[in-house]
Design an enzyme around this catalytic site. Structure first.
Site, short mmCIF file in Angstrom:
data_model
loop_
_atom_site.label_atom_id
_atom_site.label_comp_id
_atom_site.label_asym_id
_atom_site.label_seq_id
_atom_site.Cartn_x
_atom_site.Cartn_y
_atom_site.Cartn_z
N MET A 135 -7.10 -24.00 -74.75
CA MET A 135 -7.81 -24.66 -73.66
C MET A 135 -7.96 -26.18 -73.87
O MET A 135 -9.01 -26.76 -73.61
CB MET A 135 -9.19 -24.02 -73.46
CG MET A 135 -9.13 -22.51 -73.25
SD MET A 135 -8.02 -22.02 -71.92
CE MET A 135 -9.07 -22.31 -70.52
N ARG A 136 -6.92 -26.80 -74.38
CA ARG A 136 -6.94 -28.26 -74.59
C ARG A 136 -5.70 -28.85 -73.97
O ARG A 136 -4.59 -28.31 -74.15
CB ARG A 136 -6.94 -28.59 -76.08
CG ARG A 136 -8.11 -28.02 -76.84
CD ARG A 136 -9.35 -28.83 -76.60
NE ARG A 136 -10.52 -28.25 -77.26
CZ ARG A 136 -11.73 -28.77 -77.20
NH1 ARG A 136 -11.95 -29.89 -76.53
NH2 ARG A 136 -12.73 -28.20 -77.79
N ASN A 157 3.45 -22.76 -71.76
CA ASN A 157 2.03 -22.44 -71.49
C ASN A 157 1.96 -21.34 -70.44
O ASN A 157 2.86 -21.20 -69.62
CB ASN A 157 1.33 -23.70 -70.95
CG ASN A 157 -0.14 -23.46 -70.68
OD1 ASN A 157 -0.83 -22.78 -71.46
ND2 ASN A 157 -0.64 -23.99 -69.57
N HIS A 159 -0.52 -19.96 -67.33
CA HIS A 159 -1.64 -20.41 -66.51
C HIS A 159 -2.03 -19.29 -65.53
O HIS A 159 -1.16 -18.69 -64.91
CB HIS A 159 -1.25 -21.68 -65.74
CG HIS A 159 -2.37 -22.20 -64.92
ND1 HIS A 159 -3.46 -22.83 -65.48
CD2 HIS A 159 -2.62 -22.13 -63.59
CE1 HIS A 159 -4.32 -23.14 -64.53
NE2 HIS A 159 -3.84 -22.72 -63.37
C1 GRF Z 1 -5.34 -16.49 -69.94
O1 GRF Z 1 -5.87 -16.16 -68.67
C2 GRF Z 1 -4.32 -17.60 -69.80
O2 GRF Z 1 -3.61 -17.55 -68.59
C3 GRF Z 1 -5.19 -18.82 -69.84
O3 GRF Z 1 -6.21 -18.53 -70.78
C4 GRF Z 1 -6.39 -17.12 -70.86
C5 GRF Z 1 -6.19 -16.74 -72.30
O4 GRF Z 1 -6.48 -15.41 -72.60
N1 GRF Z 1 -4.42 -19.99 -70.17
P1 GRF Z 1 -6.08 -14.80 -74.03
O5 GRF Z 1 -6.76 -15.65 -75.08
O6 GRF Z 1 -4.59 -14.79 -74.14
O7 GRF Z 1 -6.66 -13.40 -74.01
#
Ligand code: GRF
Length: 269
Positions: A135-136, A157, A159
């Site tokens: 989340m960065r 990535n 999303h």
């Molecule tokens: C997922 O919904 C992904 O799309 C988003 O962050 C979430 C991560 O979930 N970027 P996890 O840590 O893979 O369970």
């Protein structure tokens, strides 16, 4: 590629997407192996999952780095090879009219953290870096040190929305609140913007009147866990090509962009 690709991963949370990729590697669906997992916070639940498998892990604590920087202790630890003007010229995370002080501080704090990421990754050479719920936002400082071969992108990535709709931190929430009738998830290569890089794959689900944010999230995650391994497999098979495209527009201007072409599998006899 005949040999297994080496996959590095960065996470922030539970790591269910990382788990899906690891499983696909173990089952032989992806010809690859996870060579390290890094996190931006020590509480990332996914770290435990991989430690028990003997995969090297590390944490770069973004939160405390940013706090230290704000206390005025940051300038001294800027990486030696950091060029603020170059990063500012390339970045598209912030619009041109953003507060310049805020943008500079963002780029500097992130580069301090990113230099530590690069240092921790150094002993583990890799072919592909997957952001699995990391989340960065990454700055051009970091991205340029990973994408060293021109035209060859290697940061992916996932999303939780059908990009280019709803970039940012809450794709499922944004999809739900907007009243969309279809939602989905997207895997893309990372560029200098926020969730703006060339799209590799997408999957969609229907949204019905009785759906809630929770049911939407559950539908989305289920698709994420098959989409991400699929895209990594295409990379491992050498089937992702990024191509610069130019199209004429009715206005007389031209549209230019980089897209991903998926090449067919090699013929087998
Ligand atoms: C997922 O919904 C992904 O799309 C988003 O962050 C979430 C991560 O979930 N970027 P996890 O840590 O893979 O369970």
């Amino acid at each position: 590629m005949d040999r297994k690709i080496r996959i590095g991963a960065l996470i922030s949370g539970g790591g269910s997407n990382l788990q899906a990729i690891m499983d696909a590697c173990e089952e032989g669906m992806i010809s690859g192996e996870i060579v390290f997992v890094g996190a931006d916070n020590p509480a990332a639940g996914g770290l435990e999952k991989v430690r028990s498998r003997g995969i090297p892990t590390f944490v770069v604590d973004y939160g405390s780095i940013i706090k230290q920087f704000k206390k005025g202790q940051g300038k001294a630890v800027l990486p030696e090879d950091f060029d603020l003007d170059d990063v500012l010229a390339k970045q598209s995370l912030f619009a041109a009219d953003s507060d310049p002080e805020k943008v500079r501080n963002f780029m500097m704090t992130r580069a301090v953290a990113e230099a530590k990421l690069l240092e921790a990754m150094e002993p583990h050479p890799f072919d592909l870096l997957v952001l699995a719920g990391f989340m960065r936002n990454l700055t051009p400082y970091f991205i340029d040190r990973i994408n060293t071969v021109p035209g060859s992108l290697r940061i992916m990535n996932i999303h939780p929305a059908l990009l280019p709709a709803f970039p940012g931190i809450d794709g499922y929430g944004d999809t739900f609140r907007y009243g969309c009738k279809i939602g989905g998830c997207t895997v893309h290569f990372v560029d200098y913007g926020e969730d703006s890089g060339p799209i590799i794959g997408q999957k969609a689900y229907e949204i019905t009147a009785d759906d809630t944010i929770e049911t939407i999230r559950a539908k989305g995650f289920k698709l994420e866990w098959s989409l991400y391994p699929d895209c990594v497999r295409l990379f491992a098979e050498g089937r992702l090509q990024t191509v610069r495209m130019t199209y004429p527009l009715k206005s007389g201007k031209t549209y230019e962009g980089t897209v991903v072409k998926i090449t067919p599998p090699p013929e087998t006899f």
